[in-house]
Design an enzyme around this catalytic site. Structure first.
Site, PDB file in Angstrom:
ATOM      1  N   CYS A  62       5.753  -0.542  10.879  1.00  0.00           N
ATOM      2  CA  CYS A  62       4.597  -1.014  11.642  1.00  0.00           C
ATOM      3  C   CYS A  62       4.702  -0.594  13.109  1.00  0.00           C
ATOM      4  O   CYS A  62       4.405   0.540  13.426  1.00  0.00           O
ATOM      5  CB  CYS A  62       4.411  -2.517  11.457  1.00  0.00           C
ATOM      6  N   HIS A 119       4.225  -3.058   5.929  1.00  0.00           N
ATOM      7  CA  HIS A 119       5.533  -3.731   5.959  1.00  0.00           C
ATOM      8  C   HIS A 119       6.199  -3.623   4.585  1.00  0.00           C
ATOM      9  O   HIS A 119       6.009  -4.495   3.738  1.00  0.00           O
ATOM     10  CB  HIS A 119       5.359  -5.207   6.331  1.00  0.00           C
ATOM     11  N   GLU A 136       9.063  -4.227   3.691  1.00  0.00           N
ATOM     12  CA  GLU A 136      10.024  -5.309   3.400  1.00  0.00           C
ATOM     13  C   GLU A 136       9.365  -6.457   2.646  1.00  0.00           C
ATOM     14  O   GLU A 136      10.051  -7.240   1.983  1.00  0.00           O
ATOM     15  CB  GLU A 136      10.671  -5.816   4.700  1.00  0.00           C
TER      16      GLU A 136
HETATM   17  N1  GLN Z   1       1.607  -4.591  17.449  1.00  0.00           N
HETATM   18  C1  GLN Z   1       1.250  -3.584  16.500  1.00  0.00           C
HETATM   19  C2  GLN Z   1      -0.179  -3.762  15.999  1.00  0.00           C
HETATM   20  O1  GLN Z   1      -0.731  -4.825  16.121  1.00  0.00           O
HETATM   21  C3  GLN Z   1       2.216  -3.556  15.366  1.00  0.00           C
HETATM   22  C4  GLN Z   1       2.130  -4.771  14.503  1.00  0.00           C
HETATM   23  C5  GLN Z   1       3.365  -5.004  13.686  1.00  0.00           C
HETATM   24  O2  GLN Z   1       4.396  -4.405  13.900  1.00  0.00           O
HETATM   25  N2  GLN Z   1       3.293  -5.927  12.750  1.00  0.00           N
HETATM   26  O3  GLN Z   1      -0.755  -2.870  15.477  1.00  0.00           O
END
Ligand code: GLN
Length: 617
Positions: free
Chosen positions: A419, A560, A562
């Site tokens: 992410c 994600h 995970e």
């Molecule tokens: N802050 C980034 C976004 O909102 C990444 C989000 C995250 O890592 N869950 O796109």
């Protein structure tokens, strides 16, 4: 009156409000309720999910629910520092990390129905009040709020998590007995047990056995007092789980049993273990499964063939989990919550699953990115065989993360960006390979001139923070011949879970790809980049030097990964990372051993050959 009927409410003249959903038959459904005493954070979710697994193995359909006392509508705005990671379900529900434990233990996707907060219950009741559903009545904690809690539990019993009715609903109440904020849940459970009748609800008290260093022995008084509070609330536990550092001593368990009216055979020692995944079998060997079946009169519903099969698969996993590993690697996880590991609970678990399947002990080294700079990055990442840059929000620690990506990219250190870790990989590549030195994300620098990462057009329209993210499971279309394709075992689509507000600005994609970044996973229809990797070498460009990017394993995911890793079905991106880390450690250090290792089918399946990357993409 019609509205009342629609809500399943009793007429306003009655003192009772205990809505029964259509199709529900009182006394036919079974519940296990796990309540905490003495202190919270001890692992009610671990107990409940292990017990649920034991029953699921017997062929019973189980549906867990976590009931939180806080007033937030969901966990979306909670700080992982205070509350642990925010776990995202397929349907986009942002919830407590315990739901991750349930999904992993049960290998079962959960939904919004499996999680509730006081905030959501109150907000639904207040909405109903405005619609006139309770017309003529003062809306009260008892019976209305408790009535809504019972309704939710009964709905879960008849619908399960979307796949049909549940044989047993597992209820975990957040916090401990005696907290103001969860008092109504406990009262609702007492009412539920009364209304459903004997043999319908099995209460479990999870308590804590202290072992003060100065005394050097276990003491049961705190546990006794904790359970007394539950008795005062009108609930007689059927089972007691004793959390303790060392196995709970018989003498201590006898005392607890005696003071709580619970037979000793129903008191279980839930001491610290190397892994939670051994608890289901310990429960079985302690006979706890039989006790639960007896309390709920479920013995005749057990499918022993199903149980044998499930146990065999798990036993193999457990044998590898508890056995000696033949090799070890060290993986760094760089984040800004590095001192609080609960913030990355699912990553830790995803890595654990791979370590079992690849027969490799994985040391996880937590690195605080606010302390990393271009100058000290080599020293901070020294000795690592792989690096994970996990998700995150806000600008704190971002420069450190970018320095980590650069170091990994230039030095061939296996890299998995998740992410935000995907986004910083794009920023780093834009800055250092494309020469766009002011490339950034509008999240950290709203007036940035080169916003390679910026807000999704759809999200821009939504004001405020709560609930404005791209959430939940989406399909990812995978480019044939890519590393992602290799990891996915030749599939051209994966379904993964997202939680982000920003994305790669599509106007930069062509330039990024022209220099060797490959977006190998994309949204099936929209220009949303979901997986990135590096081509092993990139063609020369008019405006720059040819770049040679021979990298053994460099991958980023906007989702994600995970969140979808399961003990018996480890997540491919993590498997690829651990396999690459094994190669990084042993290939040059011990070539003879490496020559043997790489022939092992379980490992070689995950070894991507960097030279073939070039031909593939
Ligand atoms: N802050 C980034 C976004 O909102 C990444 C989000 C995250 O890592 N869950 O796109």
């Amino acid at each position: 009156m019609d509205l009342l009927a629609a809500a399943g409410a009793a007429p306003s003249a009655s003192e009772f409000y205990s809505p029964i959903p259509d199709g529900y038959r009182k006394g036919q459904h079974k519940y296990v309720a796990v309540l905490g005493t003495v202190m919270s954070g001890l692992g009610k979710g671990i107990f409940a999910s292990s017990m649920a697994k034991v029953l699921k193995d017997k062929g019973l359909r189980v549906a867990p629910i976590k009931m939180e006392g806080y007033l937030n509508i969901d966990a979306g705005t909670l700080n992982p520092y205070r509350h642990g990671e925010v776990f995202v379900l397929d349907d986009g529900t942002e919830c407590d990390m315990d739901l991750g434990t349930y999904e992993r233990m049960l290998d079962q996707n959960l939904t919004r129905r499996n999680f509730v907060t006081s905030g959501r219950i109150y907000s639904e009741i207040l909405d109903r009040e405005r619609q006139g559903v309770y017309l003529g009545r003062d809306v009260q904690m008892i019976p209305h709020v408790t009535g809504e809690v019972k309704r939710k539990l009964r709905e879960l019993a008849i619908r399960g998590d979307g796949t049909g009715p549940a044989d047993v609903v597992f209820i975990e109440v957040g916090g401990t007995v005696g907290d103001y904020e969860n008092g109504f849940y406990i009262e609702a459970l007492r009412e539920l047990a009364f209304e459903e009748g004997p043999g319908s609800v099995c209460f479990v008290a999870l308590t804590y056995v202290i072992e003060p260093k100065t005394l050097g022995e276990q003491k049961s008084k705190a546990a006794q007092l904790g359970i007394k509070r539950l008795l005062e609330a009108g609930i007689q536990p059927h089972l007691i789980a004793c959390r303790s550092s060392n196995p709970a001593q018989r003498k201590v368990m006898e005392k607890i049993a005696m003071f709580s009216n619970v037979p000793l055979r129903r008191v279980f020692s839930m001491h610290d273990r190397e892994s939670i995944y051994t608890i289901p079998d310990d429960m079985r060997s302690g006979g706890l499964d039989r006790e639960v079946l007896s309390v709920l009169s479920l013995h005749d519903r057990v499918d022993t063939r199903h149980e044998d099969q499930a146990r065999r698969a798990w036993a193999e996993f457990e044998r590898k989990l508890t056995g000696e590993r033949s090799r070890e690697v060290t993986i760094g996880i760089t984040g800004k919550y590095a001192e609080l590991r609960d913030a990355y609970a699912s990553i830790e678990k995803a890595v654990e699953h791979c370590s079992v399947h690849l027969d490799c002990h994985v040391n996880q080294r937590w690195i605080e990115t606010t302390e990393v700079s271009e100058e000290n990055v080599a020293e901070k990442l020294s000795g690592l065989d792989g690096v994970i840059v996990p998700g995150g929000f806000g600008s704190r620690g971002v420069d450190g993360k970018i320095a980590c990506v650069k170091y990994c990219r230039e030095n061939g250190v296996p890299y998995l960006g998740i992410c935000l870790g995907f986004q910083v990989a794009v920023i780093e590549f834009a800055r250092n390979v494309l020469g766009l030195t002011d490339a950034s994300s509008t999240e950290f620098d709203p007036s940035c001139d080169t916003p390679v990462i910026s807000e999704l057009p759809d999200q821009k329209k939504i004001e405020g923070l709560g609930g404005t993210m791209r959430l939940g499971a989406q399909d990812v279309k995978i480019m044939p011949g890519s590393l992602a394709h290799f990891l996915a075992g030749g599939r051209t689509s994966m379904r993964e879970r997202f939680r982000h507000r920003y994305e790669v600005d599509p106007t930069f994609i062509e330039r990024l790809e022209s220099r060797g970044m490959v977006f190998s996973g994309r949204h099936p229809e929209q220009p949303i980049m979901q997986i990135l990797e590096l081509r092993s070498s990139a063609p020369a460009q008019d405006e720059g030097e040819p770049v040679s990017i021979t990298h053994p394993y460099f991958i980023g995911a906007q989702f994600h990964p995970e969140l979808t890793g399961r003990p018996l079905r480890p997540q491919p991106l993590f498997m690829g990372l651990v396999a690459a880390a094994i190669r990084a450690r042993y290939e040059s250090l011990d070539p003879d051993r490496w020559a043997q290792m790489k022939r092992e089918p379980d490992l070689s399946r995950w070894l991507n050959s960097p030279s073939s990357t070039e031909q593939r993409v």
